[in-house]
Design a protein around this motif. Sequence first.
Motif, short mmCIF file in Angstrom:
data_model
loop_
_atom_site.label_atom_id
_atom_site.label_comp_id
_atom_site.label_asym_id
_atom_site.label_seq_id
_atom_site.Cartn_x
_atom_site.Cartn_y
_atom_site.Cartn_z
N GLU A 1 0.84 -1.20 0.00
CA GLU A 1 0.00 0.00 0.00
C GLU A 1 0.87 1.25 0.00
N ALA A 2 0.40 2.28 -0.65
CA ALA A 2 1.13 3.54 -0.68
C ALA A 2 1.00 4.26 0.66
N HIS B 1 12.06 3.10 -2.89
CA HIS B 1 10.65 3.40 -3.05
C HIS B 1 10.49 4.87 -2.71
N GLN C 1 7.68 8.58 -2.95
CA GLN C 1 6.43 9.26 -3.28
C GLN C 1 6.74 10.75 -3.40
N GLN D 1 4.96 8.23 -7.94
CA GLN D 1 5.43 7.37 -6.86
C GLN D 1 5.69 5.98 -7.40
N TYR E 1 5.37 3.29 -5.38
CA TYR E 1 4.53 2.35 -4.64
C TYR E 1 3.40 1.78 -5.50
N THR E 2 2.76 2.64 -6.28
CA THR E 2 1.62 2.17 -7.08
C THR E 2 2.06 1.38 -8.30
N ARG E 3 3.36 1.47 -8.64
CA ARG E 3 3.87 0.66 -9.75
C ARG E 3 4.24 -0.74 -9.30
N GLY E 4 4.31 -0.94 -7.99
CA GLY E 4 4.57 -2.27 -7.46
C GLY E 4 6.02 -2.68 -7.39
#
Length: 321
Positions: free
Chosen positions: A201-202, A238, A240, A252, A254-257
């Motif tokens: 999760e971001a 990682h 953001q 960010q 985070y949402t790209r995994g």
Amino acid sequence: MNRALRRGAPFALATAAALLLAGCASGGSTEASETPDATAAACMEVEAGALSDGVTVEGEFSESPTATFTTPLEAEELQRTVAIEGDGDATEAGQKINAVVTLFSGASGEQLLSQPAQLTVGDESVFDAFRAGVDCVPLGSRTVTVAPASALYDGQGNEQIGLAADEDVVIVVDVVEVQEPLKPGEWTENVPEVEFGAEGEAPTVTLPKVDAPTELQMKVLEEGDGDTVGEGDSVTVHYQGISWDSGEVFDQSYTRGEASTFTTDGVIQGFGAALVGQKVGTKLIVVIPPEYAYGTDPAAHDLGGQTLVFLVEIQDTAPAA
């Protein structure tokens, strides 16, 4: 090496310098001097010509300029004109230079890129089309380089900046100063609240409702115990990114995994400075004023003129390849 971005740096983080790299090749046809002197050897033999002399550049030095020239521009070789000759010492091989790089389409005259960049004099990993702008010219100079498409991105263009294949270019470089080491100050007041979510999760960063800080500042949220990041190292993080001006997340990992990997000198200056000297495992938050991000001109970049905040988790580091 990717000929557009160094080691896969995300476009929202990449400094202009990362767009100038040619990998292991110089990307141009100009030969360096064959004299044994190291400084002279780094100087490119680029003469002024009718095309470079015919470009009219306006605008304050070290800010985003405008350029006027006859289009479509068709260049057969590199030409460089010193539009403003500075009164500082000539740049020397190995020096890191703070510059403002502005790129114009030779076909339309449209500005494609304008932002601060850090370039090393004599760096053969930089396309000659860009390198000509800083090599062995007095500090304080503004140079105008006209380059054929073959001298840049192997003539293949660059989608990220809107440069078409086989398109010649005009490049204006303001050679501002020799770069001094940049170190963030300690961020102690009005630090955003950070809430890390579950794995995958971001995180959530809440900015205080105050004016943006005017200096580069950083706060270590959690100190790691791994290897220390050195200048120019490859780093996996990682992150953001939030605009203080809009309060919105603009990019960010985070949402790209997956985390992103790049060199500390292949991203915007304030971001790279925050990483150097930190250990793997560290979590930090840094606030970056426009002059250490994408410049002060809102028209030159989507994030131009904005103060940026980055939350960063350092996952790995290694010497750059």
